[in-house]
Structure formats: structure tokens, C-alpha cells
Design a protein around this motif. Structure first.
Motif, PDB file in Angstrom:
ATOM      1  N   UNK A 392       7.476  88.849 -44.817  1.00 27.13           N
ATOM      2  CA  UNK A 392       8.660  88.669 -45.343  1.00 27.13           C
ATOM      3  C   UNK A 392       8.650  88.385 -47.010  1.00 27.13           C
ATOM      4  N   UNK A 393       7.729  87.490 -47.405  1.00 27.59           N
ATOM      5  CA  UNK A 393       7.350  87.376 -48.745  1.00 27.59           C
ATOM      6  C   UNK A 393       6.867  88.642 -49.618  1.00 27.59           C
ATOM      7  N   UNK A 394       5.879  89.439 -48.821  1.00 21.41           N
ATOM      8  CA  UNK A 394       5.512  90.523 -49.488  1.00 21.41           C
ATOM      9  C   UNK A 394       6.518  91.355 -49.719  1.00 21.41           C
ATOM     10  N   UNK A 395       7.284  91.600 -48.368  1.00 21.15           N
ATOM     11  CA  UNK A 395       8.797  92.670 -48.725  1.00 21.15           C
ATOM     12  C   UNK A 395       9.683  92.063 -49.752  1.00 21.15           C
ATOM     13  N   UNK A 396       9.881  90.865 -49.849  1.00 11.80           N
ATOM     14  CA  UNK A 396      10.940  90.324 -50.886  1.00 11.80           C
ATOM     15  C   UNK A 396      10.310  90.535 -52.083  1.00 11.80           C
ATOM     16  N   UNK A 397       8.938  90.548 -52.531  1.00 13.05           N
ATOM     17  CA  UNK A 397       8.427  90.869 -53.644  1.00 13.05           C
ATOM     18  C   UNK A 397       8.468  92.376 -54.165  1.00 13.05           C
ATOM     19  N   UNK A 408       9.389  98.901 -46.445  1.00 10.40           N
ATOM     20  CA  UNK A 408       9.631  99.452 -44.903  1.00 10.40           C
ATOM     21  C   UNK A 408       8.477  99.403 -44.241  1.00 10.40           C
ATOM     22  N   UNK A 409       7.301  99.958 -44.302  1.00  8.28           N
ATOM     23  CA  UNK A 409       6.041  99.551 -43.569  1.00  8.28           C
ATOM     24  C   UNK A 409       5.501  98.273 -43.465  1.00  8.28           C
ATOM     25  N   UNK A 410       5.921  97.215 -44.517  1.00  6.16           N
ATOM     26  CA  UNK A 410       5.383  96.006 -44.216  1.00  6.16           C
ATOM     27  C   UNK A 410       6.245  95.405 -43.244  1.00  6.16           C
ATOM     28  N   UNK A 411       7.375  95.769 -43.269  1.00  6.01           N
ATOM     29  CA  UNK A 411       8.339  95.029 -42.084  1.00  6.01           C
ATOM     30  C   UNK A 411       8.010  95.534 -40.649  1.00  6.01           C
ATOM     31  N   UNK A 412       7.891  96.909 -40.744  1.00  2.00           N
ATOM     32  CA  UNK A 412       7.776  97.741 -39.403  1.00  2.00           C
ATOM     33  C   UNK A 412       6.348  97.469 -38.922  1.00  2.00           C
ATOM     34  N   UNK A 413       5.403  97.048 -39.580  1.00  8.51           N
ATOM     35  CA  UNK A 413       4.037  96.908 -38.975  1.00  8.51           C
ATOM     36  C   UNK A 413       4.170  95.630 -38.180  1.00  8.51           C
ATOM     37  N   UNK A 414       4.868  94.524 -38.715  1.00 10.39           N
ATOM     38  CA  UNK A 414       4.981  93.520 -37.798  1.00 10.39           C
ATOM     39  C   UNK A 414       5.715  93.537 -36.653  1.00 10.39           C
ATOM     40  N   UNK A 415       6.951  94.304 -36.800  1.00 11.69           N
ATOM     41  CA  UNK A 415       8.067  94.671 -35.799  1.00 11.69           C
ATOM     42  C   UNK A 415       7.335  95.167 -34.693  1.00 11.69           C
ATOM     43  N   UNK A 416       6.495  96.235 -34.959  1.00 11.66           N
ATOM     44  CA  UNK A 416       5.829  96.792 -33.891  1.00 11.66           C
ATOM     45  C   UNK A 416       4.910  96.086 -33.248  1.00 11.66           C
ATOM     46  N   UNK A 417       4.386  94.878 -33.494  1.00  9.29           N
ATOM     47  CA  UNK A 417       3.366  94.156 -32.987  1.00  9.29           C
ATOM     48  C   UNK A 417       4.147  93.140 -32.159  1.00  9.29           C
ATOM     49  N   UNK A 418       5.481  92.877 -32.236  1.00  7.47           N
ATOM     50  CA  UNK A 418       6.203  91.942 -31.362  1.00  7.47           C
ATOM     51  C   UNK A 418       6.367  92.431 -29.946  1.00  7.47           C
ATOM     52  N   UNK A 427      15.691  87.449 -39.480  1.00  2.00           N
ATOM     53  CA  UNK A 427      15.295  87.973 -40.992  1.00  2.00           C
ATOM     54  C   UNK A 427      14.446  89.185 -41.216  1.00  2.00           C
ATOM     55  N   UNK A 428      13.529  89.354 -40.319  1.00  2.00           N
ATOM     56  CA  UNK A 428      12.538  90.593 -40.534  1.00  2.00           C
ATOM     57  C   UNK A 428      13.267  92.017 -40.092  1.00  2.00           C
ATOM     58  N   UNK A 429      14.423  91.889 -39.225  1.00  2.00           N
ATOM     59  CA  UNK A 429      15.147  92.903 -39.008  1.00  2.00           C
ATOM     60  C   UNK A 429      16.272  93.255 -40.145  1.00  2.00           C
ATOM     61  N   UNK A 430      16.735  91.896 -40.582  1.00  2.00           N
ATOM     62  CA  UNK A 430      17.663  92.252 -41.703  1.00  2.00           C
ATOM     63  C   UNK A 430      17.120  92.744 -43.010  1.00  2.00           C
ATOM     64  N   UNK A 431      15.844  92.030 -43.224  1.00  2.00           N
ATOM     65  CA  UNK A 431      15.288  92.971 -44.365  1.00  2.00           C
ATOM     66  C   UNK A 431      14.908  94.275 -44.256  1.00  2.00           C
TER      67      UNK A 431
END
Length: 595
Positions: A392-397, A408-418, A427-431
Motif C-alpha cells: 500500500x505504501x509503495x503504491x501510494x508513493x 497497478x502491478x504493485x497492487x496486483x502482485x499481492x492480490x494474486x497471492x491472496x 484498501x488494496x482493491x480500492x487503491x
């Protein structure tokens, strides 16, 4: 993030470097502003009034390092000036120059001109040296304020515990009476003193009372979570392993992915056990300053909080919890280099290490050192690909630099691991949705926003963003208005969300209702140029053209309207209103609060 919510960390992404501008008085060189590469450089002047004035201004800007230097210069020119010593005394303590503060405190006490706080400072000096009786003399006074009475009483209890008088220490703590908020701290420290003396069952009884005090815990979150940790330790020491696990489970549920609580939970589950961190009376006294410092660190209490945290640091200079909290306070005061210097002291084996490194990266980015920040963030994600906070912090930066395609790939990489997203993943999906929307991939954005609402149906930011986006695109109009209205009902005093509702009515052509809500949004956020601009547009469409032009001029006078917004406003002032105003400034596109 550790013992603070993620919104506070994100708020720091909008910080800018604290620039200190001092008056160029005669015989005085101005303090150089803090930059991204060096600490302020100052030159002490030859003028008493110049040094004194510079010190006062530096203190106003929270730059106690420069203020200390100027006070030293002023006292060298007028060594018998009591007012100078009084002000310098407070500044030295706030800056962490404890020994200098003690020296001045002794001089002021001998002159019978010391502030009440001097007794606390001298007591800390005695406790540091294990001079328990001398510390007790300093603390046994009639304190005027309830806060000082509580602080002195708790520290006195620890001094008596250090002198191997635990029963007397507990009696001292139990005798403390005052407002209802006293109880959390009294029960907590009574429990810690009992635990320190080896009475695990007595500690459990007292700490359980503190744990059950949920109302006070909501006002002093840091201390309350420390209660949870201490109660887990007490249960473990008493052989109550299931109760210890229950406390560890509670901590994880309250603050998911908190590394300190994760480590505590792992030690309980594995059978490694929990150690009592309060192995000395000095550390117990430091806890008093830590607790009260974090509790008052709001609504104008930041300067006192800084003094308390500095005193905690004096008594337990290697304690990582204290370092983290003091560094966070430096961050609040835009002293990012000082904060980073403390964060850098957290060793790699510490559960706080990742938190500290993340804070360093956020600060470096705020200091326009994006490449360095990105390098740290890349490393943190590589070493912990499941860490939600870092993603989340990396995406916000990245979002701060309008690098939404890279986010987008910062968020997606974690979402795919869930395997199974939890509520706190909203908040991950929101951002991710914001990043898709800003890169004009609306279908994907809508899926992400809906997933966020599936996880957290009443999250106002998601309701606001999705609802307004539908209205702005002319689709799902009734549903969109319903979502925005729900967001306002949940957070009625959020100027940005109220602005969304007003702007939604504007888009729907109901200009009278638009004016009603936008006027309220401006009252909540009078300094926001976009909201003022929106109100001007609504006035114009409601045939209130004079008020419209006033509001547009007001928007131009504020900072910082974007270049695009400023150009559009100037065109409206010169040529009249022809086209719709720029799209809504959603919460993530505005400077967030520091909380």
C-alpha cells in the motif's frame, strides 16, 4: 503500521521539507532550511537580542536543534539571565540535550526560579543513576496539574520498586486519584510493578482491569495495546498458556500484520514463551513517559509529548518502541532527517525493522529523493511479498508521482497471492481501482471498487469514489447518488465527501441542492481550491453570478490549485462560464490530514 493506523503514514507522503526562515537581524546569520541532504547549518550571532529572537522563531518551527544553539549563544552573552535559562532549559530537554537541561534545572532550582517540570527532570536524572531516595524527594511534591500528579506518582512508584519496596510502590500507585482517564494508567503500571516483583497473579488482576477499560483504551490506543502485550506476558508467566494465546489473538485481530504482535503470537504458539520487557525500574519509569507522551500527542500537546518521549529515551535509550514513537513524532513535526536518523538505529533482527525502513522510504520520497525511496521499497517487497502495508505504501508513493500504471502491478502482485481476501484488504482493491481509473481502465476499476465494497460494505471512501465516478460518467445515476449519500451519512464532516455529494447534484442539474452541499463542503475545507471552484460553478448555474466570481477568485488565491485548474478558473473569470469545471478532486488526489 506499528501502533498507528496506515492513514497516518500515508498522510506523510504529502509532507514537504520543513524550511526554517529566521529573521536576518544584525550580526546574525539566518538558519539554513532543512534540505534533502544535510541538517540545518547555523551560525550563532554576536547580538543577544538576535540570538534570542532566532531561538524563539526556531522553537516555533519545532527546530529545537537550532534553537538550542542560539540559546547557548545568548546565554554566553548574558549568563545571569534567568528567563533565558528557563527557556533554554525547556528547549534542551525537548531536543534531547538532557545533561545540559539537568545542569540548568539545578541552577534554576538553587535560584528558586525553576518551573515545576524541573523536579521531574532531576528525578529522571536520579533514577538513571539508581539514586532512588533522591528521586523520591524530587517527586514527593504537591503537583498543581492532574497530569503532573499522575506522571510523578507513577514514576515515584517505579523509584520505590527500584529500591526493592514493591508493596510501598503499589500503595503509591493505588493512591493516585483523579479523572476517569487515570484508571488505565494506574491499573497498567500497578500490573507492571506487580509483574516486576514476581507476582504474576497480582499483575493479571490489575492488567485485566486495564484491559477491560475499553473506553480509555480508545483514547490512548498505544497504551492499551501495551496492556494487551503485558497481560499476555503475565498469563504466560503464571502458566496460563491459553489465556496468553487469547491475548495474542486479540492483538493480531486489533492490528493485523503488526510485526510486534505477529512475533508475540508466534512465540506463544510455538511454545518459545514471552519475556517480561520491564526488567528494571528505569525501564518501568520510561514506560510512564512513553504512555503519557503518546496519549497527549494530539490537539496541541505535541511539544509536551516530545519532552516526555525524550525523557523515556534517556531512561531506556536502546528501547526500540521508544525510538519508533519519538521518530514518529519527529515526522509529525516535519523533522524527517531527525526521524530517519532514529529509524536507522533499528537493527535488522528487530520486529520494528521493516516498519522503520518503510518510514525512511516515505520520508525520502517526501524529501524528493524518489530513487532512494523506491530502492528501499523494492527491497522490502522482495523480502516480504505478502506484506500488505508495504504494498500500500509503495503504491501510494507511486500515485504521489502520478505513476498509476506502475502502481497497478504493485497492487496486483499481492492480490494474486491472496487465497481468501479479508476485510482489511479492502484498501488494496480500492487503491487498485483508483490506479485503473486514472489509467482509463474503467471496467477493471469498477470490479476492484465492487470487491472493496464486498469486503467492507460501508467504507465511505469507496462509496464516495465509485458513486461519484458513476455520476460523472452519466451511468447508474440513482445508485451513484445513493452511494455518495451513504458516504456522507457515515462521515458527515469530511469536506471532500460532502463536496462529492454537492458535485453529484451539480452533475444531475439540481443546482440549488448543489449549492447547499458545496457551501457546507467549503465551510469544512475552506482552504481547498477545488471545492471553492466547484461552489463558484454551482453559484453561476444557480444564477448567482456575483458570488460565483468571488468564489473563483477565492479558489485562485488558495494554494495550490493545479496549473490546469488555475487556467480554467481564469478563463471563467475573463469569458464567463461555458464548460463544466474540472472533475472532482477525490480524497486521494488531495493532501491528506496528519490525523
Amino acid at each position: 503500521m506499528t501502533q498507528q493506523n496506515f492513514a497516518t503514514a500515508l498522510a506523510r507522503l504529502a509532507k514537504t521539507s520543513a524550511a526554517l526562515a529566521l529573521l536576518g537581524a544584525a550580526s546574525m546569520t539566518a538558519v539554513q532550511a532543512e534540505t534533502k541532504s544535510e541538517e540545518p547549518q547555523i551560525e550563532v550571532g554576536r547580538s543577544l537580542s538576535g540570538n534570542y529572537l532566532a531561538a524563539r522563531i526556531a522553537n516555533t518551527d519545532k527546530d529545537t536543534e537550532s534553537a538550542s544553539q542560539f540559546f547557548r549563544g545568548a546565554m554566553a552573552l548574558d549568563p545571569d539571565n534567568v528567563e533565558l535559562k528557563q527557556r533554554a532549559f525547556q528547549t534542551f530537554i525537548a531536543n534531547g540535550n538532557f545533561d545540559e537541561g539537568v545542569s540548568l534545572g539545578k541552577q534554576l532550582t538553587q535560584a528558586n526560579m525553576a518551573p515545576e517540570m524541573a523536579s521531574i527532570i532531576l528525578a529522571v536524572d536520579r533514577i538513571r543513576a539508581k539514586e532512588w531516595t533522591a528521586a523520591e524527594r524530587e517527586l514527593s511534591k504537591d503537583w498543581r496539574s492532574a497530569l503532573d500528579r499522575l506522571l510523578a506518582g507513577l514514576v515515584l512508584g517505579w523509584a520505590q520498586a527500584g529500591d526493592n519496596r514493591p508493596e510501598e510502590a503499589l500503595a503509591t500507585v493505588d493512591a493516585l486519584t483523579g479523572p476517569a482517564w487515570f484508571d488505565l494508567f494506574v491499573d497498567y503500571h500497578g500490573g507492571l510493578i506487580a509483574l516486576h516483583s514476581g507476582d504474576s497473579n497480582g499483575a493479571i488482576q490489575r492488567l485485566t482491569k486495564a484491559f477491560d477499560n475499553r473506553a480509555a483504551g480508545r483514547a490512548a490506543t498505544v497504551t492499551y495495546m501495551r496492556v494487551v502485550q503485558a497481560l499476555a506476558v503475565a498469563h504466560w508467566k503464571a502458566g496460563n498458556r491459553e489465556k496468553a494465546k487469547e491475548m495474542a489473538d486479540h492483538a493480531i485481530a486489533a492490528q493485523p500484520q503488526n510485526p510486534v504482535f505477529e512475533e508475540m503470537h508466534a512465540r506463544v504458539v510455538s511454545g518459545q514463551g514471552l519475556n517480561n520487557p520491564f526488567t528494571s525500574a528505569q525501564r518501568g519509569a520510561a514506560e510512564v513517559f512513553l504512555n503519557l507522551g503518546t496519549a497527549i500527542n494530539r490537539d496541541g500537546g505535541e511539544d509536551f509529548a516530545r519532552v516526555y518521549l525524550q525523557l523515556a529515551n534517556v531512561l531506556a535509550s536502546k528501547d526500540e518502541t521508544i525510538m519508533i514513537q519519538l521518530a514518529d513524532l519527529y515526522d509529525q513535526q516535519n523533522l524527517m532527517l531527525r526521524a530517519n536518523a532514529l529509524f536507522a538505529k533499528i537493527p535488522p533482527e528487530s520486529p520494528y525493522f521493516r516498519t522503520a525502513q518503510l518510514e525512511v522510504a516515505i520520508n525520502l520520497d517526501a524529501l524528493d529523493r524518489f530513487d532512494e525511496a523506491q530502492s528501499i521499497l523494492d527491497s522490502l517487497i522482495k523480502t516480504a511479498p505478502d506484506d500488505l502495508t508495504t504494498h500500500l505504501a509503495y503504491g501510494a508513493v507511486l500515485a504521489r508521482h502520478e505513476k498509476f500504471a506502475e502502481a497497478i502491478p504493485v497492487y496486483t502482485s499481492l492480490i494474486e497471492r491472496l487465497e481468501q481476501p479479508e476485510r482489511y484488504h479492502w484498501s488494496l482493491f480500492y487503491r487498485q481501482g483508483i490506479a485503473y481509473e486514472r489509467t482509463k481502465q474503467w471496467e477493471k476499476a469498477e470490479v476492484a471498487f465492487n470487491k472493496a465494497l464486498e469486503l467492507y460494505p460501508d467504507e465511505p471512501n469507496v462509496l464516495n469514489y465509485l458513486g461519484y465516478s458513476w455520476i460523472d460518467m452519466g451511468i447508474n445515476l440513482e445508485k451513484g447518488l445513493e452511494l455518495v449519500q451513504r458516504a456522507v451519512d457515515i462521515r458527515p464532516n469530511d469536506g471532500y465527501i460532502v463536496d462529492s455529494l454537492g458535485w453529484a447534484y451539480y452533475r444531475l442539474g439540481d443546482y440549488d441542492k448543489a449549492v447547499e452541499h458545496l457551501e457546507r463542503a467549503v465551510s469544512l475545507r475552506p482552504g481547498d481550491p477545488t471545492i471553492n471552484d466547484h461552489l463558484g460553478d454551482a453559484y453561476w448555474m444557480a444564477d448567482r453570478k456575483l458570488e460565483a466570481t468571488f468564489q473563483w477568485r477565492q479558489a485562485l488565491a488558495l494554494e495550490p490549485p493545479s496549473e490546469e485548474e488555475a487556467k480554467a478558473i481564469l478563463d471563467k473569470l475573463e469569458n464567463g462560464f461555458k464548460e463544466p469545471s474540472p472533475r472532482l478532486a477525490k480524497p486521494e488526489e488531495t493532501k491528506p490530514d496528519n490525523g
